[in-house]
Design a protein around this motif. Structure first.
Motif, PDB file in Angstrom:
ATOM      1  N   GLY A 274      69.780   5.428  37.373  1.00 44.61           N
ATOM      2  CA  GLY A 274      71.130   6.055  36.443  1.00 44.61           C
ATOM      3  C   GLY A 274      71.202   7.005  35.889  1.00 44.61           C
ATOM      4  N   ARG A 275      71.271   7.931  37.522  1.00 43.08           N
ATOM      5  CA  ARG A 275      71.461   9.217  37.641  1.00 43.08           C
ATOM      6  C   ARG A 275      72.674   9.595  38.409  1.00 43.08           C
ATOM      7  N   PRO A 276      73.483  10.195  38.389  1.00 42.68           N
ATOM      8  CA  PRO A 276      74.826  10.144  38.996  1.00 42.68           C
ATOM      9  C   PRO A 276      74.467  11.001  40.502  1.00 42.68           C
ATOM     10  N   ARG A 277      74.726  10.015  42.258  1.00 40.05           N
ATOM     11  CA  ARG A 277      74.787  10.115  42.787  1.00 40.05           C
ATOM     12  C   ARG A 277      75.790  10.680  44.019  1.00 40.05           C
ATOM     13  N   VAL A 278      75.965  11.635  44.369  1.00 37.24           N
ATOM     14  CA  VAL A 278      77.064  11.804  45.847  1.00 37.24           C
ATOM     15  C   VAL A 278      76.624  11.038  46.539  1.00 37.24           C
ATOM     16  N   VAL A 279      77.571  10.159  48.018  1.00 39.25           N
ATOM     17  CA  VAL A 279      77.053   9.753  49.414  1.00 39.25           C
ATOM     18  C   VAL A 279      77.827  10.199  50.132  1.00 39.25           C
ATOM     19  N   ARG A 280      77.921   9.989  51.114  1.00 39.83           N
ATOM     20  CA  ARG A 280      78.901   9.670  51.933  1.00 39.83           C
ATOM     21  C   ARG A 280      78.986   8.126  51.696  1.00 39.83           C
TER      22      ARG A 280
ATOM     23  N   ASP B 226      70.441  10.854  56.465  1.00 37.67           N
ATOM     24  CA  ASP B 226      69.186  10.822  57.106  1.00 37.67           C
ATOM     25  C   ASP B 226      69.730  11.348  58.180  1.00 37.67           C
ATOM     26  N   ASP B 227      70.268  11.870  58.117  1.00 35.89           N
ATOM     27  CA  ASP B 227      70.691  12.766  59.798  1.00 35.89           C
ATOM     28  C   ASP B 227      69.887  13.339  60.470  1.00 35.89           C
ATOM     29  N   PRO B 228      70.331  13.024  62.160  1.00 38.26           N
ATOM     30  CA  PRO B 228      68.649  13.695  62.507  1.00 38.26           C
ATOM     31  C   PRO B 228      68.900  15.332  62.718  1.00 38.26           C
ATOM     32  N   GLY B 229      70.651  15.193  62.754  1.00 39.64           N
ATOM     33  CA  GLY B 229      70.640  17.150  62.754  1.00 39.64           C
ATOM     34  C   GLY B 229      70.900  17.133  61.268  1.00 39.64           C
ATOM     35  N   ASN B 230      71.641  18.045  60.823  1.00 40.83           N
ATOM     36  CA  ASN B 230      71.590  18.654  59.057  1.00 40.83           C
ATOM     37  C   ASN B 230      72.681  17.935  58.252  1.00 40.83           C
ATOM     38  N   PRO B 231      71.475  17.401  57.618  1.00 37.65           N
ATOM     39  CA  PRO B 231      71.798  16.366  56.737  1.00 37.65           C
ATOM     40  C   PRO B 231      73.148  16.823  55.328  1.00 37.65           C
ATOM     41  N   ASP B 232      73.021  18.188  55.410  1.00 36.57           N
ATOM     42  CA  ASP B 232      73.965  18.792  54.374  1.00 36.57           C
ATOM     43  C   ASP B 232      75.006  19.030  53.903  1.00 36.57           C
ATOM     44  N   LEU B 233      75.858  19.180  55.951  1.00 38.74           N
ATOM     45  CA  LEU B 233      76.831  19.260  56.139  1.00 38.74           C
ATOM     46  C   LEU B 233      77.771  18.567  55.854  1.00 38.74           C
ATOM     47  N   ILE B 234      79.082  19.016  55.486  1.00 37.05           N
ATOM     48  CA  ILE B 234      80.303  18.387  55.028  1.00 37.05           C
ATOM     49  C   ILE B 234      81.023  18.893  55.907  1.00 37.05           C
ATOM     50  N   TYR B 235      81.872  17.611  56.392  1.00 36.41           N
ATOM     51  CA  TYR B 235      82.954  17.931  57.371  1.00 36.41           C
ATOM     52  C   TYR B 235      84.762  16.981  56.592  1.00 36.41           C
ATOM     53  N   SER B 236      84.958  17.615  56.984  1.00 39.09           N
ATOM     54  CA  SER B 236      86.620  17.111  56.909  1.00 39.09           C
ATOM     55  C   SER B 236      87.220  15.782  57.769  1.00 39.09           C
ATOM     56  N   GLY B 237      87.491  14.981  56.632  1.00 37.36           N
ATOM     57  CA  GLY B 237      87.755  13.798  57.027  1.00 37.36           C
ATOM     58  C   GLY B 237      86.177  12.717  56.181  1.00 37.36           C
ATOM     59  N   GLU B 238      85.875  12.878  56.384  1.00 37.05           N
ATOM     60  CA  GLU B 238      84.083  12.592  55.103  1.00 37.05           C
ATOM     61  C   GLU B 238      84.820  11.585  54.355  1.00 37.05           C
ATOM     62  N   ARG B 239      83.893  10.815  54.156  1.00 36.36           N
ATOM     63  CA  ARG B 239      84.777   9.880  52.300  1.00 36.36           C
ATOM     64  C   ARG B 239      83.083   9.768  51.618  1.00 36.36           C
ATOM     65  N   LEU B 240      83.229  10.511  50.006  1.00 34.36           N
ATOM     66  CA  LEU B 240      82.171  10.860  49.513  1.00 34.36           C
ATOM     67  C   LEU B 240      82.306   9.533  48.625  1.00 34.36           C
ATOM     68  N   ARG B 241      81.108   9.042  47.520  1.00 39.34           N
ATOM     69  CA  ARG B 241      81.355   8.238  47.258  1.00 39.34           C
ATOM     70  C   ARG B 241      80.045   8.577  45.924  1.00 39.34           C
ATOM     71  N   LEU B 242      81.412   7.456  44.274  1.00 32.95           N
ATOM     72  CA  LEU B 242      79.990   8.721  43.279  1.00 32.95           C
ATOM     73  C   LEU B 242      78.865   7.275  42.760  1.00 32.95           C
ATOM     74  N   VAL B 243      78.352   7.128  43.273  1.00 30.40           N
ATOM     75  CA  VAL B 243      77.034   5.966  42.414  1.00 30.40           C
ATOM     76  C   VAL B 243      76.168   6.981  41.582  1.00 30.40           C
ATOM     77  N   HIS B 244      75.525   6.055  40.585  1.00 28.85           N
ATOM     78  CA  HIS B 244      74.033   5.742  40.611  1.00 28.85           C
ATOM     79  C   HIS B 244      73.161   5.151  40.940  1.00 28.85           C
TER      80      HIS B 244
END
Length: 406
Positions: free
Chosen positions: A94-100, A73-91
């Motif tokens: 029961g469905r896979p999701r990738v989150v910051r 929930d980013d007040p700017g553009n939540p779909d942009l990804i930047y260098s240095g960020e960490r992404l984590r695979l969660v479920h």
């Protein structure tokens, strides 16, 4: 259009547009979401990454990324990804999701980055681009395919100032003929060969290699143009056309090409013979065939006849153990009598009635195998340009393309 100073930056290629488009018209409903075998639990975005390469780390089919990416929930553009960020695979349910990933330790504390004075050589807060833009930037606004041979009848370079034999930026060129000031900016192109469909031999268009940009200094016959930027030296015979003012495409929306579409690779840029990742190819399908920028296609090798070395006697040719008294010993095992013949009337060397021997089957059809994946980034009426996103094996001109299998 500005072909040399291309109006295209990494920041222009935003993933938010991809999310928005697919939210309106999802193209992946027919494709099952399947994680890559080695999908990382945690991944830190690095300089040089693209959204396509990140998606490929998590998914078998990278174009399904919008179905797994869960923006914060980013007040700017939540779909942009930047260098240095960490992404984590969660479920989630029961469905896979990738989150910051906002925590780094067992305590769950927020990340702390220790900064020290340094010179930054990259754009601040530049989002990760969808694809490697540098590979296609020069092709985004330049007309590389003429849909008729009219380009050969366009005004052409006839000479240069100061006795030169070629021209470069800031040089003047003489052109026949331009007699109006209605257009002030031009493109200089070099006509090429006709592009023919390998299946029908029909002419699909004409190659037109981009040479340079120029501005009008004086009308006349010859007129005078000044070269403002170039990809290669201007030569006598190069054609001159008005510059296109169309805005370059800034966003790509990867999605499977229309079902049932079949095509072939016509050529590859830069004169190479083998095609690999990030090469640019032309296809014998275009907007007339519903092919548009962003469409993803798989490349297949195979389908051509190949010599059967065993049947034609090239390998293990006498496997039956026949002796020299048998026909098979000399002719192989795939020959048979196709009919009878005798010498034509008047032949100087009469030959008695004899059998006509023919080969039954000394070849096989090479099985089709997936060789790679490409994405269309510019389409004309019957021809398109595409970027090779990945390659499992070497590809070549003539290979077939088709939409990804569901």
């Amino acid at each position: 259009m500005r072909a040399v100073t291309v109006r295209f930056t990494l920041g222009d290629v935003v993933f938010g547009a991809l999310i928005g488009l697919l939210a309106i018209a999802p193209a992946s409903t027919a494709h099952a979401l399947e994680l890559a075998e080695d999908a990382p639990e945690v991944y830190e975005v690095r300089s040089g990454d693209t959204l396509w390469s990140i998606a490929g780390r998590y998914l078998r089919d990278p174009w399904l990324w919008p179905e797994i990416w869960q923006a914060n929930d980013d007040p700017g553009n939540p779909d942009l990804i930047y260098s240095g960020e960490r992404l984590r695979l969660v479920h989630v349910e029961g469905r896979p999701r990738v989150v910051r990933d906002t925590a780094t330790g067992a305590s769950g504390d927020m990340r702390v980055m220790r900064l020290s004075p340094r010179v930054r050589v990259s754009a601040l807060e530049a989002p990760v681009p969808m694809i490697p833009v540098a590979s296609i930037a020069a092709f985004l606004t330049q007309p590389w395919v003429a849909e008729s041979d009219e380009i050969k009848r366009a005004p052409y370079v006839v000479g240069f100032a100061d006795g030169r034999t070629i021209a470069a930026p800031s040089d003047d060129v003489f052109v026949r003929r331009i007699d109006t000031t209605a257009v002030g900016e031009f493109e200089i192109l070099r006509p090429g060969d006709a592009l023919r469909d390998p299946d029908t031999n029909r002419i699909l268009g004409y190659e037109a290699t981009f040479v340079a940009n120029a501005v009008l200094k004086r009308v006349g016959d010859p007129a005078i143009l000044r070269v403002t930027g170039s990809e290669r030296e201007v030569s006598i015979g190069d054609r001159v056309i008005p510059a296109s003012l169309d805005a370059p495409l800034e966003n790509f929306f990867p999605r499977p090409a229309p079902a049932g579409m079949r095509g072939r690779i016509l050529s590859v840029m830069n004169g190479v013979s083998q095609i690999g990742q990030y090469d640019i190819v032309t296809l014998n399908r275009g907007s007339h065939d519903r092919l548009a920028p962003g469409h993803v296609l798989e490349v297949f090798r195979g389908g051509e006849p190949v010599r059967d070395k065993v049947r034609d006697g090239g390998v293990n040719w006498n496997w039956r153990g026949d002796g020299p008294r048998t026909s098979e010993f000399w002719l192989g095992n795939d020959y048979s009598v196709k009919g009878w013949s005798e010498s034509p009337t008047g032949s100087s060397e009469p030959i008695p009635l004899h059998g006509v021997i023919g080969r039954d089957r000394a070849s096989y059809i090479r099985p089709m195998q997936r060789a790679g994946l490409l994405m269309v980034f510019r389409s004309f009426d019957r021809v398109s340009f595409a970027l090779v996103l990945n390659a499992n094996r070497a590809m070549s001109v003539g290979d077939r393309v088709a939409p990804p299998a569901p």
